[in-house]
Enzyme design. Sequence first.
Site, PDB file in Angstrom:
ATOM      1  N   SER A   7       0.152 -35.805  14.133  1.00 34.96           N
ATOM      2  CA  SER A   7       1.399 -36.324  13.570  1.00 34.96           C
ATOM      3  C   SER A   7       1.484 -37.834  13.780  1.00 34.96           C
ATOM      4  CB  SER A   7       2.586 -35.623  14.232  1.00 34.96           C
ATOM      5  OG  SER A   7       3.774 -36.195  13.751  1.00 34.96           O
ATOM      6  N   HIS A  30      -0.485 -35.429   9.496  1.00 34.39           N
ATOM      7  CA  HIS A  30       0.907 -34.977   9.328  1.00 34.39           C
ATOM      8  C   HIS A  30       1.845 -36.185   9.227  1.00 34.39           C
ATOM      9  CE1 HIS A  30       4.007 -31.817   9.974  1.00 34.39           C
ATOM     10  NE2 HIS A  30       4.671 -32.738  10.665  1.00 34.39           N
ATOM     11  N   ASP A  32       5.753 -37.240   8.885  1.00 37.48           N
ATOM     12  CA  ASP A  32       7.133 -36.779   9.044  1.00 37.48           C
ATOM     13  C   ASP A  32       8.091 -37.694   8.287  1.00 37.48           C
ATOM     14  OD1 ASP A  32       6.959 -34.508  10.906  1.00 37.48           O
ATOM     15  OD2 ASP A  32       6.120 -36.005  12.283  1.00 37.48           O
ATOM     16  N   MET A  34      11.798 -38.420   7.404  1.00 35.43           N
ATOM     17  CA  MET A  34      13.141 -38.085   7.918  1.00 35.43           C
ATOM     18  C   MET A  34      14.178 -39.020   7.311  1.00 35.43           C
ATOM     19  SD  MET A  34      12.374 -37.544  11.958  1.00 35.43           S
ATOM     20  CE  MET A  34      10.903 -36.697  12.546  1.00 35.43           C
ATOM     21  N   HIS A  63       5.731 -33.490   5.727  1.00 34.13           N
ATOM     22  CA  HIS A  63       6.817 -32.649   6.239  1.00 34.13           C
ATOM     23  C   HIS A  63       8.145 -33.335   5.909  1.00 34.13           C
ATOM     24  CE1 HIS A  63       8.652 -30.786  10.213  1.00 34.13           C
ATOM     25  NE2 HIS A  63       9.257 -30.353   9.129  1.00 34.13           N
ATOM     26  N   MET A  65      11.821 -33.745   6.106  1.00 30.15           N
ATOM     27  CA  MET A  65      13.032 -33.374   6.864  1.00 30.15           C
ATOM     28  C   MET A  65      14.176 -34.179   6.280  1.00 30.15           C
ATOM     29  SD  MET A  65      11.196 -33.268  10.544  1.00 30.15           S
ATOM     30  CE  MET A  65       9.853 -34.204   9.817  1.00 30.15           C
ATOM     31  N   MET A 134       8.941 -24.498  13.568  1.00 32.64           N
ATOM     32  CA  MET A 134       9.316 -25.619  14.429  1.00 32.64           C
ATOM     33  C   MET A 134       9.546 -25.108  15.850  1.00 32.64           C
ATOM     34  SD  MET A 134       9.194 -28.297  12.576  1.00 32.64           S
ATOM     35  CE  MET A 134       9.655 -29.385  13.929  1.00 32.64           C
ATOM     36  N   GLY A 139      13.104 -34.159  14.642  1.00 30.07           N
ATOM     37  CA  GLY A 139      13.703 -35.494  14.700  1.00 30.07           C
ATOM     38  C   GLY A 139      12.855 -36.489  15.475  1.00 30.07           C
ATOM     39  N   PHE A 140      12.151 -36.006  16.484  1.00 29.72           N
ATOM     40  CA  PHE A 140      11.457 -36.955  17.355  1.00 29.72           C
ATOM     41  C   PHE A 140      10.134 -36.369  17.841  1.00 29.72           C
ATOM     42  CE2 PHE A 140      15.987 -37.410  17.631  1.00 29.72           C
ATOM     43  CZ  PHE A 140      16.166 -38.756  17.331  1.00 29.72           C
ATOM     44  N   ASP A 172       4.745 -26.752  14.878  1.00 28.88           N
ATOM     45  CA  ASP A 172       5.031 -28.188  15.014  1.00 28.88           C
ATOM     46  C   ASP A 172       6.098 -28.416  16.078  1.00 28.88           C
ATOM     47  OD1 ASP A 172       5.424 -30.900  14.586  1.00 28.88           O
ATOM     48  OD2 ASP A 172       6.317 -30.677  12.586  1.00 28.88           O
ATOM     49  N   GLY A 173       5.741 -29.237  17.074  1.00 28.27           N
ATOM     50  CA  GLY A 173       6.708 -29.645  18.080  1.00 28.27           C
ATOM     51  C   GLY A 173       6.267 -29.275  19.487  1.00 28.27           C
ATOM     52  N   GLY A 174       5.882 -30.287  20.258  1.00 25.15           N
ATOM     53  CA  GLY A 174       5.525 -30.045  21.654  1.00 25.15           C
ATOM     54  C   GLY A 174       4.220 -29.280  21.840  1.00 25.15           C
ATOM     55  N   GLY A 194       1.493 -34.431  17.824  1.00 19.70           N
ATOM     56  CA  GLY A 194       1.778 -35.861  17.811  1.00 19.70           C
ATOM     57  C   GLY A 194       1.362 -36.524  19.104  1.00 19.70           C
TER      58      GLY A 194
HETATM   59  C1  DX5 Z   1       9.354 -33.403  14.912  1.00 17.39           C
HETATM   60  C2  DX5 Z   1       8.245 -33.656  13.932  1.00 17.39           C
HETATM   61  C3  DX5 Z   1       6.930 -33.457  14.545  1.00 17.39           C
HETATM   62  C4  DX5 Z   1       6.605 -34.401  15.670  1.00 17.39           C
HETATM   63  C5  DX5 Z   1       5.584 -33.730  16.533  1.00 17.39           C
HETATM   64  O1  DX5 Z   1      10.547 -33.518  14.271  1.00 17.39           O
HETATM   65  O2  DX5 Z   1       8.356 -32.791  12.824  1.00 17.39           O
HETATM   66  O3  DX5 Z   1       5.885 -33.454  13.572  1.00 17.39           O
HETATM   67  O4  DX5 Z   1       6.130 -35.640  15.226  1.00 17.39           O
HETATM   68  O5  DX5 Z   1       5.359 -34.513  17.652  1.00 17.39           O
HETATM   69  P1  DX5 Z   1       4.960 -33.876  19.039  1.00 17.39           P
HETATM   70  O6  DX5 Z   1       3.702 -33.109  18.835  1.00 17.39           O
HETATM   71  O7  DX5 Z   1       4.809 -35.054  19.940  1.00 17.39           O
HETATM   72  O8  DX5 Z   1       6.097 -32.962  19.441  1.00 17.39           O
HETATM   73 ZN    ZN Z   2       6.558 -32.595  11.565  1.00 15.25          ZN
END
Ligand code: DX5
Ligand code: ZN
Length: 215
Positions: A7, A30, A32, A34, A63, A65, A134, A139-140, A172-174, A194
């Site tokens: 990401s 990836h 993002d 937003m 992606h 959002m 997710m 968001g982050f 996706d996420g963490g 990410g």
């Molecule tokens: C979150 C995004 C993710 C994010 C993943 O809103 O959709 O794609 O960038 O980042 P990590 O892997 O650090 O959680």
């Molecule tokens: Zn994403």
Amino acid sequence: MAMISPSLLAADLSHLSEEIKKVRSADLLHIDVMDGVFVPNITFGVPLMEALSRLDTPPLDVHLMIDDASRYAEEYIGLGASILTVHIEAVTHLHRLISDIKDAGAEAFVSINPHTPVSLLEEILPVVDGVLVMTVNPGFTAQKFIASVAGKIKKLDFIRNQSGLRFKIAVDGGVDLLNASSLVSDGADILVMGAAVFRSDSPEEVVRKVKELRR
Ligand code: DX5
Ligand code: ZN
């Protein structure tokens, strides 16, 4: 074998082309997008997509959002998205949008936020190319993985086996090297990562390790 989609949100954007070179062997990149409305952050848009088209990148996994993703889906496909992901929570006429995305030449994925149950996907699963689960509230980057929602991957994999459908499962996420292998054994095909890639000592090695994971 698992696929990895680093990401870009977690990359050092002051060195964009160097960061992308580090993940050149990834399956996807990836992006993002937003809007500050659907999620509490504003990130990438058309100018970044145009810049990426001038670089040698893995296929783009976009992606969205954003509220009412149907307004922008085709534009992002025109800008090079190979996968276009939209949120079930942000689209009214999802069935129409999924077919528009496919007609425009991209793979159509639908994403579900942590609070959205897999059961809401029942009628759309036969037409999507993939589901993005997710495991953080979007968001982050670098947020904590919400382990309790990862059970959705097993549920989706069960539905896929029972129904004979062939949609991909992405998460996706963490996601990091500690939880990656269990996500893949649960049925995830694509790991979006990410911070675990771009903020590691060796993004190349993380990409290689994830690509070696098997169920
Ligand atoms: C979150 C995004 C993710 C994010 C993943 O809103 O959709 O794609 O960038 O980042 P990590 O892997 O650090 O959680
Ligand atoms: Zn994403």
